[in-house]
Enzyme design. Structure first.
Site, PDB file in Angstrom:
ATOM      1  N   GLY A   1       0.826  -1.203   0.000  1.00 47.89           N
ATOM      2  CA  GLY A   1       0.000   0.000   0.000  1.00 47.89           C
ATOM      3  C   GLY A   1       0.853   1.243   0.000  1.00 47.89           C
TER       4      GLY A   1
ATOM      5  CB  ALA B   1       3.230  -0.910   5.422  1.00 47.76           C
ATOM      6  CD  GLU B   2       7.481  -4.090   0.884  1.00 47.67           C
ATOM      7  OE1 GLU B   2       7.141  -4.390  -0.284  1.00 47.67           O
ATOM      8  OE2 GLU B   2       8.636  -3.785   1.201  1.00 47.67           O
TER       9      GLU B   2
ATOM     10  CE  LYS C   1       0.179  -3.452   7.681  1.00 43.28           C
ATOM     11  NZ  LYS C   1      -1.098  -2.744   7.973  1.00 43.28           N
TER      12      LYS C   1
ATOM     13  CG  ASP D   1      -7.907   3.522   9.419  1.00 39.68           C
ATOM     14  OD1 ASP D   1      -8.965   3.905   8.875  1.00 39.68           O
ATOM     15  OD2 ASP D   1      -6.986   2.986   8.782  1.00 39.68           O
TER      16      ASP D   1
END
Length: 451
Positions: A33, A36-37, A56, A162
């Protein structure tokens, strides 16, 4: 295929990198994203004990923002204190090749966004009881986080910030878990210092956050209310043509009644949603525990049953492309039978076929005296599939009754052999219907509100 934690180039700390690679072996890259991956990895501890985990890793370019890195590390450390069934647990925080990563519990399953999309695309509606159950579980996880303390007993004062469908995971076992506590507060900070880095988070802000005010745990409850409204209404609540327009919608906090989109939502549930989405903090739920209790009480008062087993079946259907591609099984069954009945009626209107065996449709007498063995054979051939009987029997009985009352049926006075041949096309259609139904899961139809 194997992936490496490092990107091409030099590392900032060779020892950190070496230790990280000794403990964690990347198995598969899941996603990437804007921040992060994510990887699936194998964790190896003393004695060669292995465990599947999720990693992450912060994108390397974000490590240049020291304020973000500090916030990320602080939040990640705090989240290691959280240990609850409805929260994805953080096991470790590390650094490799100059960038930071967190090691988390691996949840095999799906997220609520994927379920929301699949349900919407297929024209289904998530059953009320499962929508309520999911959010009750989310509230349990939020309550734990909001009330948690550090080892010295000091409040952590965690606010997720979130709560949104992508961050609500549902495992293959039907467990509901909140994820990304380790990044949530850091995401808010980087959003303030680097506008444009974080996208797509505005739709689940609280009005106080949208107005730039200091937020507390009640902001999470508003976000949870948005999620509940959306999965009940099967549409987005606050979504403008731009981020600015979305923020303005949230500031106004005008919420349409759910009865406009879902006739199965009673007033008692509407009141719970309205309270969660109150623009006035004093009128909103004051704790996640209060909201969870109200949701659970709604299920009890309305005699609605929802369990993790039902959610597990739903996840199985979502993750089964073949099942998803079949669409609506009952609709397909009806189409097959209707097509076959139309063919029979067309034969009845063709003078050239009037004298052919099996060319005429069944009359009232033949339908009423039809041998039940035809239906029983279709059902029994699947080895006593308990879920199949109510679908096939009830649906076909209705179809046969409707056909028996249909106009233009011509009496067939010929012998039983001819009548049996006349039933043959219909039996073929019923067999095809049973084949399709056997491939569909009754439990999933109930979950999606079809039955």
């Amino acid at each position: 295929m194997s992936y490496e934690l490092n990107e091409p180039g030099t590392t900032s700390d060779a020892e950190d990198t070496r230790q990280a690679k000794q403990r964690y072996t990347i198995v598969e890259k899941l996603d990437v994203g804007g921040m992060a991956e994510i990887f699936i990895a194998q964790s190896t501890s003393v004695g060669g004990i292995q465990k599947r985990v999720a990693i992450k890793r912060i994108l390397p370019n974000l490590t240049k923002n020291q304020r973000f890195v500090n916030m990320f590390l602080d939040e990640a450390r705090l989240c290691m204190y959280l240990n609850h069934a409805n929260i994805v647990q953080v096991f470790d925080v590390g650094k490799a090749d100059g960038t930071y990563f967190i090691v988390m519990e691996y949840v095999e399953g799906t997220n609520l966004r994927q379920i929301f999309q699949q349900v919407s695309e297929t024209g289904h509606q998530l059953a009320v009881e499962f929508a309520v159950y999911i959010l009750a579980e989310v509230c349990k996880g939020m309550a734990h986080a909001h009330e948690s303390t550090d080892p010295d007993g000091n409040p952590l004062s965690l606010v997720h910030r979130d709560i949104s469908p992508p961050n609500i995971l549902i495992s293959k076992s039907g467990e509901v878990k909140i994820t990304d506590f380790g990044l949530a507060k850091a995401q808010t900070q980087i959003e303030l210092t680097d506008p444009g880095v974080v996208k797509g988070k505005f739709s689940y802000l609280s009005p106080e956050a949208a107005n730039g005010k200091i937020v507390d745990h009640r902001a999470d409850l508003f976000s949870a209310g948005i999620v509940l409204w959306e999965i009940l209404a099967n549409r987005r609540l606050f979504l403008g043509k731009s981020d600015l327009e979305t923020v303005e919608l949230i500031r106004d906090a005008k919420v349409p009644p759910l009865s406009l989109f879902n006739e199965h939502v009673p007033d008692s549930l509407q009141k719970i949603v309205d309270r969660a989405l109150s623009r006035d903090l004093k009128h909103r739920f004051q704790s996640a525990q209060d909201m969870a209790n109200e949701l659970v009480q709604f299920l009890v008062d309305n005699s609605l049953k929802a369990t993790n087993f039902g959610l597990a079946e739903m996840v199985r259907q979502i993750n089964d492309p073949e099942s998803a591609s079949r669409g609506r099984p009952l609709q397909r069954i009806g189409e097959l039978i209707d097509d076959e009945l139309d063919k029979l009626k067309q034969l009845n209107q063709d003078p050239d076929n009037m004298n052919e065996p099996g060319s005429q449709p069944l009359n009232d007498t033949e339908v009423s005296s039809a041998d039940d063995a035809y239906l029983l054979e279709i059902v029994d051939m699947w080895g006593g599939h308990e879920d199949l009987e109510p679908i096939v029997d009830t649906h076909l009985a209705d179809m046969l009754e409707a056909y028996a009352k249909a106009p233009n049926n011509v009496s067939n006075s010929r012998g039983s052999d001819t009548a049996s041949m006349g039933r043959l096309p219909l039996i073929i259609a019923l067999t095809l219907a049973a084949l399709i139904t056997a491939g569909a899961t009754y439990g999933a139809l109930v979950l999606f509100g079809v039955m």
